[in-house]
Scaffold this motif. Structure first.
Motif, PDB file in Angstrom:
ATOM      1  N   MET A 119       0.841  -1.192   0.000  1.00 44.77           N
ATOM      2  CA  MET A 119       0.000   0.000   0.000  1.00 44.77           C
ATOM      3  C   MET A 119       0.879   1.245   0.000  1.00 44.77           C
ATOM      4  SD  MET A 119      -1.103  -2.629   1.898  1.00 44.77           S
ATOM      5  CE  MET A 119      -2.171  -3.854   1.151  1.00 44.77           C
ATOM      6  N   PHE A 120       0.361   2.304  -0.594  1.00 44.40           N
ATOM      7  CA  PHE A 120       1.129   3.531  -0.735  1.00 44.40           C
ATOM      8  C   PHE A 120       0.401   4.721  -0.129  1.00 44.40           C
ATOM      9  CE2 PHE A 120       2.828   0.834  -4.044  1.00 44.40           C
ATOM     10  CZ  PHE A 120       4.179   1.138  -4.077  1.00 44.40           C
ATOM     11  N   GLY A 121       1.192   5.657   0.372  1.00 47.66           N
ATOM     12  CA  GLY A 121       0.687   6.960   0.786  1.00 47.66           C
ATOM     13  C   GLY A 121       1.554   8.039   0.189  1.00 47.66           C
ATOM     14  N   TYR A 122       0.975   9.206  -0.026  1.00 49.03           N
ATOM     15  CA  TYR A 122       1.716  10.277  -0.707  1.00 49.03           C
ATOM     16  C   TYR A 122       1.300  11.628  -0.142  1.00 49.03           C
ATOM     17  CZ  TYR A 122       3.679  13.113  -4.490  1.00 49.03           C
ATOM     18  OH  TYR A 122       4.392  14.037  -5.204  1.00 49.03           O
ATOM     19  N   ALA A 123       2.219  12.575  -0.173  1.00 52.33           N
ATOM     20  CA  ALA A 123       1.917  13.959   0.178  1.00 52.33           C
ATOM     21  C   ALA A 123       2.899  14.874  -0.540  1.00 52.33           C
ATOM     22  CB  ALA A 123       1.997  14.184   1.680  1.00 52.33           C
ATOM     23  N   THR A 124       2.456  16.079  -0.832  1.00 46.43           N
ATOM     24  CA  THR A 124       3.292  17.092  -1.482  1.00 46.43           C
ATOM     25  C   THR A 124       2.877  18.460  -0.980  1.00 46.43           C
ATOM     26  OG1 THR A 124       3.840  18.147  -3.599  1.00 46.43           O
ATOM     27  CG2 THR A 124       1.693  17.078  -3.448  1.00 46.43           C
ATOM     28  N   ASP A 125       3.818  19.379  -0.939  1.00 50.38           N
ATOM     29  CA  ASP A 125       3.512  20.714  -0.409  1.00 50.38           C
ATOM     30  C   ASP A 125       2.947  21.668  -1.461  1.00 50.38           C
ATOM     31  OD1 ASP A 125       5.731  21.302  -1.957  1.00 50.38           O
ATOM     32  OD2 ASP A 125       6.897  22.213  -0.347  1.00 50.38           O
ATOM     33  N   HIS A 254       0.564   3.049  -6.846  1.00 45.65           N
ATOM     34  CA  HIS A 254      -0.658   2.477  -6.281  1.00 45.65           C
ATOM     35  C   HIS A 254      -0.484   0.978  -6.160  1.00 45.65           C
ATOM     36  CE1 HIS A 254      -4.817   1.536  -5.446  1.00 45.65           C
ATOM     37  NE2 HIS A 254      -5.141   2.817  -5.476  1.00 45.65           N
ATOM     38  N   GLY A 255      -0.862   0.429  -5.012  1.00 46.35           N
ATOM     39  CA  GLY A 255      -0.698  -1.000  -4.789  1.00 46.35           C
ATOM     40  C   GLY A 255      -1.699  -1.863  -5.516  1.00 46.35           C
ATOM     41  N   THR A 265      -9.877  -4.084   8.965  1.00 36.22           N
ATOM     42  CA  THR A 265      -8.897  -5.163   9.143  1.00 36.22           C
ATOM     43  C   THR A 265      -8.221  -5.485   7.816  1.00 36.22           C
ATOM     44  OG1 THR A 265     -10.427  -7.013   8.748  1.00 36.22           O
ATOM     45  CG2 THR A 265     -10.266  -6.170  11.019  1.00 36.22           C
ATOM     46  N   LYS A 266      -8.833  -5.019   6.713  1.00 36.31           N
ATOM     47  CA  LYS A 266      -8.214  -5.199   5.398  1.00 36.31           C
ATOM     48  C   LYS A 266      -7.171  -4.101   5.201  1.00 36.31           C
ATOM     49  CE  LYS A 266     -11.968  -7.826   4.707  1.00 36.31           C
ATOM     50  NZ  LYS A 266     -12.883  -8.149   5.816  1.00 36.31           N
ATOM     51  N   VAL A 267      -5.906  -4.504   5.090  1.00 36.10           N
ATOM     52  CA  VAL A 267      -4.842  -3.508   4.999  1.00 36.10           C
ATOM     53  C   VAL A 267      -4.864  -2.735   3.684  1.00 36.10           C
ATOM     54  CG1 VAL A 267      -3.245  -4.436   6.702  1.00 36.10           C
ATOM     55  CG2 VAL A 267      -3.274  -5.410   4.387  1.00 36.10           C
ATOM     56  N   ASP A 268      -5.573  -3.253   2.658  1.00 37.11           N
ATOM     57  CA  ASP A 268      -5.757  -2.440   1.454  1.00 37.11           C
ATOM     58  C   ASP A 268      -6.248  -1.057   1.837  1.00 37.11           C
ATOM     59  OD1 ASP A 268      -4.968  -4.168  -0.517  1.00 37.11           O
ATOM     60  OD2 ASP A 268      -6.966  -4.947  -0.931  1.00 37.11           O
ATOM     61  N   ARG A 269      -7.135  -1.022   2.808  1.00 37.56           N
ATOM     62  CA  ARG A 269      -7.725   0.243   3.234  1.00 37.56           C
ATOM     63  C   ARG A 269      -6.922   0.897   4.371  1.00 37.56           C
ATOM     64  NH1 ARG A 269     -14.005   1.096   3.103  1.00 37.56           N
ATOM     65  NH2 ARG A 269     -13.863   3.325   2.657  1.00 37.56           N
ATOM     66  N   SER A 270      -6.801   0.186   5.491  1.00 43.43           N
ATOM     67  CA  SER A 270      -6.221   0.801   6.682  1.00 43.43           C
ATOM     68  C   SER A 270      -4.752   1.180   6.497  1.00 43.43           C
ATOM     69  CB  SER A 270      -6.376  -0.120   7.888  1.00 43.43           C
ATOM     70  OG  SER A 270      -5.865  -1.408   7.632  1.00 43.43           O
ATOM     71  N   ALA A 271      -3.977   0.339   5.817  1.00 42.57           N
ATOM     72  CA  ALA A 271      -2.557   0.666   5.624  1.00 42.57           C
ATOM     73  C   ALA A 271      -2.377   1.819   4.642  1.00 42.57           C
ATOM     74  CB  ALA A 271      -1.788  -0.563   5.149  1.00 42.57           C
ATOM     75  N   SER A 272      -3.293   1.935   3.666  1.00 42.91           N
ATOM     76  CA  SER A 272      -3.237   3.086   2.762  1.00 42.91           C
ATOM     77  C   SER A 272      -3.536   4.373   3.524  1.00 42.91           C
ATOM     78  CB  SER A 272      -4.238   2.912   1.619  1.00 42.91           C
ATOM     79  OG  SER A 272      -3.885   1.816   0.806  1.00 42.91           O
ATOM     80  N   GLN A 294       5.671   3.334   1.035  1.00 45.18           N
ATOM     81  CA  GLN A 294       5.115   2.012   0.747  1.00 45.18           C
ATOM     82  C   GLN A 294       5.201   1.167   2.009  1.00 45.18           C
ATOM     83  OE1 GLN A 294       7.184  -1.409  -0.893  1.00 45.18           O
ATOM     84  NE2 GLN A 294       5.875  -1.323  -2.707  1.00 45.18           N
ATOM     85  N   ILE A 295       4.097   0.458   2.298  1.00 43.50           N
ATOM     86  CA  ILE A 295       4.062  -0.496   3.401  1.00 43.50           C
ATOM     87  C   ILE A 295       3.563  -1.821   2.825  1.00 43.50           C
ATOM     88  CG2 ILE A 295       3.218  -0.973   5.728  1.00 43.50           C
ATOM     89  CD1 ILE A 295       2.476   1.986   5.968  1.00 43.50           C
ATOM     90  N   ALA A 296       4.245  -2.924   3.153  1.00 39.24           N
ATOM     91  CA  ALA A 296       3.860  -4.228   2.606  1.00 39.24           C
ATOM     92  C   ALA A 296       3.606  -5.230   3.732  1.00 39.24           C
ATOM     93  CB  ALA A 296       4.951  -4.763   1.680  1.00 39.24           C
ATOM     94  N   TYR A 297       2.618  -6.113   3.501  1.00 40.02           N
ATOM     95  CA  TYR A 297       2.181  -7.067   4.522  1.00 40.02           C
ATOM     96  C   TYR A 297       2.147  -8.486   3.975  1.00 40.02           C
ATOM     97  CZ  TYR A 297       0.687  -3.067   7.327  1.00 40.02           C
ATOM     98  OH  TYR A 297       0.672  -1.909   8.055  1.00 40.02           O
TER      99      TYR A 297
END
Length: 379
Positions: A119-125, A254-255, A265-272, A294-297
């Motif tokens: 799963m991925f997260g992103y931010a930009t200023d 995107h994962g 409990t589904k990391v597709d959602r919570s980890a994103s 990126q976080i992988a499980y």
């Protein structure tokens, strides 16, 4: 010479067929959570002309009247007139629901991830929301489109619609909006000129600040000239088909997993969600101007097998040191994320339209900036 490029993102309205399905899936999830916080939900939906098919795996002590949930949602969206070719009262609703697989439950019940994946997260200023500008503006356009439809300012509009925004970047910084596409379903008998004039003045110019508009900004409103037949009458919708609209508009990675209809409990959602939270707080702290995580499980295991941080060369410290800050300060197990972000609440229907990220509203705990001090220690 400046490095010049164009980048485009799109969004869709709540009446778009795919978004109808996302909202149905998340509305059912909300109903389960209201009654049973330990319920397990993986709910999918398909819609086409006159038909909604709801399927999935749901294990709960509660009871959800799925047809009622679906019809109430369609009414709220605005599918109330039979002339639209699809409406809340006349559409058939078929359900096929079974329990969560006991093999999956073996891992989830002991606190492990419900599936493998990254799963991925992103931010930009580049915006106040710390989101990419193209997707931010695309979302604001369709939200405004829904507003003028529902408040009666433009009563001839119908629920389906899409937006698209192209932004010119110079050396990685957004400089101007080059073009805007706005398509909205409408009643018969309304001229294309009136629709274009109205949407230009009441939607596009209300959303795109004048200082951001290229002096020759191109505007395309209902480019084919007519958009009367829309929604599920014209197009089949499926849950999880707008994952780029839901996230960062194509910026970053995107994962592959969708969010809607899945309990946390589904990391597709919570980890994103936690990945966005971490990336946003890193950027908000001033530790980097851009950040992708990126976080992988592994299914059944509690902690991620990998964490990656990429600040695209904008970080004040090496990326590996930011990874250490994350590992030392945050519990990234599924239940650690659920507790940190307070995810066992009926908040998910609201996430299903206009993006899961960049909205600092009370339900969106992953948008909080309360971890800034942790990352400022690393500067």
């Amino acid at each position: 010479m400046k490095n010049f490029y164009l980048f485009t993102s799109e969004s869709v309205t709540e009446g778009h067929p795919d978004k109808i399905c996302d909202q149905i899936s998340d509305s059912i999830l909300d109903e389960v959570i209201k009654q049973d916080k330990n319920g397990r939900v993986a709910c999918e939906c398909l819609t086409t002309r006159g038909l909604i098919f709801v399927a999935g795996e749901i294990t709960t002590t509660g009871y959800v009247d799925i047809p009622s949930v679906v019809r109430d949602l369609l009414k709220e969206i605005g599918y109330i007139d039979p002339s639209y070719g699809f409406n809340c009262d006349a559409s058939a609703i078929i359900t096929s629901i079974q329990n969560q697989s006991p093999d999956i439950a073996l891992g989830v019940n002991k606190g492990g991830a419900g599936d493998q994946g990254m799963m991925f997260g992103y931010a930009t200023d580049e915006t106040e929301e710390l989101m990419p500008m193209p997707i931010t503006l695309a979302h604001k356009l369709v939200r405004r489109l829904a507003e003028v439809r529902k408040n009666g300012e433009l009563p001839y509009l119908r629920p389906d619609g899409k937006s698209q925004v192209t932004v010119r970047y110079e050396d990685g910084t957004p400089r101007a909006v080059e073009s805007v596409v706005l398509s909205s379903q409408h009643n018969p008998g309304v001229s294309h000129k009136k629709i274009k004039d109205d949407l230009t003045e009441m939607v596009i110019k209300k959303v795109i600040p004048e200082e951001l508009r290229n002096k020759n900004m191109k505007i395309f409103v209902n480019p084919t000239g007519r958009f009367i037949i829309g929604g599920p009458q014209a197009d089949t919708g499926v849950t999880g088909r707008k994952i780029i609209v839901d996230t960062y508009g194509g910026v970053g990675s995107h994962g592959g997993g969708c969010f809607s209809g899945k309990d946390p409990t589904k990391v597709d959602r919570s980890a994103s969600y936690i990945a966005r939270y971490l990336a946003k707080n890193i950027v908000a702290s001033g530790l980097a101007k851009k950040c992708e995580i990126q976080i992988a499980y592994v299914i059944g295991l509690k902690q991620p097998v990998s964490i990656m941080v990429n600040t695209e060369g904008t970080g004040l410290i090496p990326d590996k040191e930011i990874v250490k800050l994350i590992r030392d300060n945050f519990d990234l197990s599924p239940w650690g994320i659920i507790e940190k972000l307070d995810l066992l609440r009926p908040i998910y229907r609201k996430t299903a339209c206009y993006g899961h990220f960049g909205r600092e509203e009370k339900e969106f705990t992953w948008e909080k900036r309360d971890a800034v001090k942790i990352f400022q220690k690393g500067r």
